[in-house]
Design an enzyme around this catalytic site. Structure first.
Site, PDB file in Angstrom:
ATOM      1  N   LYS A   1     -62.565 -67.677  18.317  1.00  0.00           N
ATOM      2  CA  LYS A   1     -61.740 -68.881  18.460  1.00  0.00           C
ATOM      3  C   LYS A   1     -60.299 -68.459  18.727  1.00  0.00           C
ATOM      4  CE  LYS A   1     -59.999 -70.849  14.894  1.00  0.00           C
ATOM      5  NZ  LYS A   1     -58.621 -71.217  14.700  1.00  0.00           N
TER       6      LYS A   1
ATOM      7  N   ASP B   1     -62.398 -73.009   9.287  1.00  0.00           N
ATOM      8  CA  ASP B   1     -62.696 -72.951  10.725  1.00  0.00           C
ATOM      9  C   ASP B   1     -64.171 -73.190  11.050  1.00  0.00           C
ATOM     10  OD1 ASP B   1     -60.132 -72.489  11.776  1.00  0.00           O
ATOM     11  OD2 ASP B   1     -60.262 -70.339  11.394  1.00  0.00           O
TER      12      ASP B   1
END
Length: 182
Positions: free
Chosen positions: A13, A140
């Site tokens: 990410k 996350d």
């Protein structure tokens, strides 16, 4: 009876923007962030049902991860989903670790999210879990579950998927030989 093996990719990410809005009493931060996922940087997980949980770590980042105690978010993901669906879950996992540790690329969260996706498939669990609940595993993990360009707010549980970037972007990733916990 032969066990089905599922392969999941856990993409790195990248925060395109990050604004810390507030520090919360629980020591987490309220954020606003645009994120995307790197199609050429990922960990690969090979997962199948087993009689006990086991994780084998391979790849260029394997030694670093093993020195830090292994992938604890994978273990936490198995435990939390087991609790949510009220079912014992046992997996044999082979993790090919490519995402650098302590780089801010959410490698552990991406792996945990990949495990959640695999559990849903292997145990034929309909995705009736409220995805924001995955923040119990890590902040996350909800956005990594989708692995799509998104706008993320709250502590990471409020996600608005966005259209894919229309342009190809180039990213130079430099990771010094030091650790910085993110």
């Amino acid at each position: 009876m032969k066990s089905v093996c599922i392969t999941e990719r856990a993409y790195a990410k990248l925060n395109l923007s990050l604004r810390v809005v507030d520090k919360l009493p629980n020591k987490f931060h309220s954020i606003q962030s645009h994120v995307t996922f790197l199609p050429e940087l990922f960990d690969t997980l090979h997962i199948k049902k087993s009689t006990k949980n086991s994780i084998t770590i391979l790849g260029p980042q394997a030694n670093c991860l093993e020195k830090k105690g292994g992938d604890t978010l994978i273990k936490k993901a198995i435990y939390e989903i087991s609790q949510l669906v009220k079912k014992k879950i046992y997996l044999a996992i082979k993790l090919e670790k490519n995402i650098p540790l302590d780089s801010g690329l959410a490698g552990g969260s991406a792996n945990a999210a990949a495990i959640v996706r695999a559990i849903f498939k292997l145990y034929d669990i309909k995705n009736n879990i409220n995805i924001p609940e995955l923040k119990k595993i890590g902040s996350d993990v909800p956005v990594c579950y989708y692995s799509k360009t998104s706008y993320v707010t709250g502590v990471g549980e409020k996600i608005k998927c966005l259209p894919n970037l229309k342009k190809k972007i180039w990213i130079l990733l430099l990771k010094p030989n030091t650790t910085l916990s993110t």
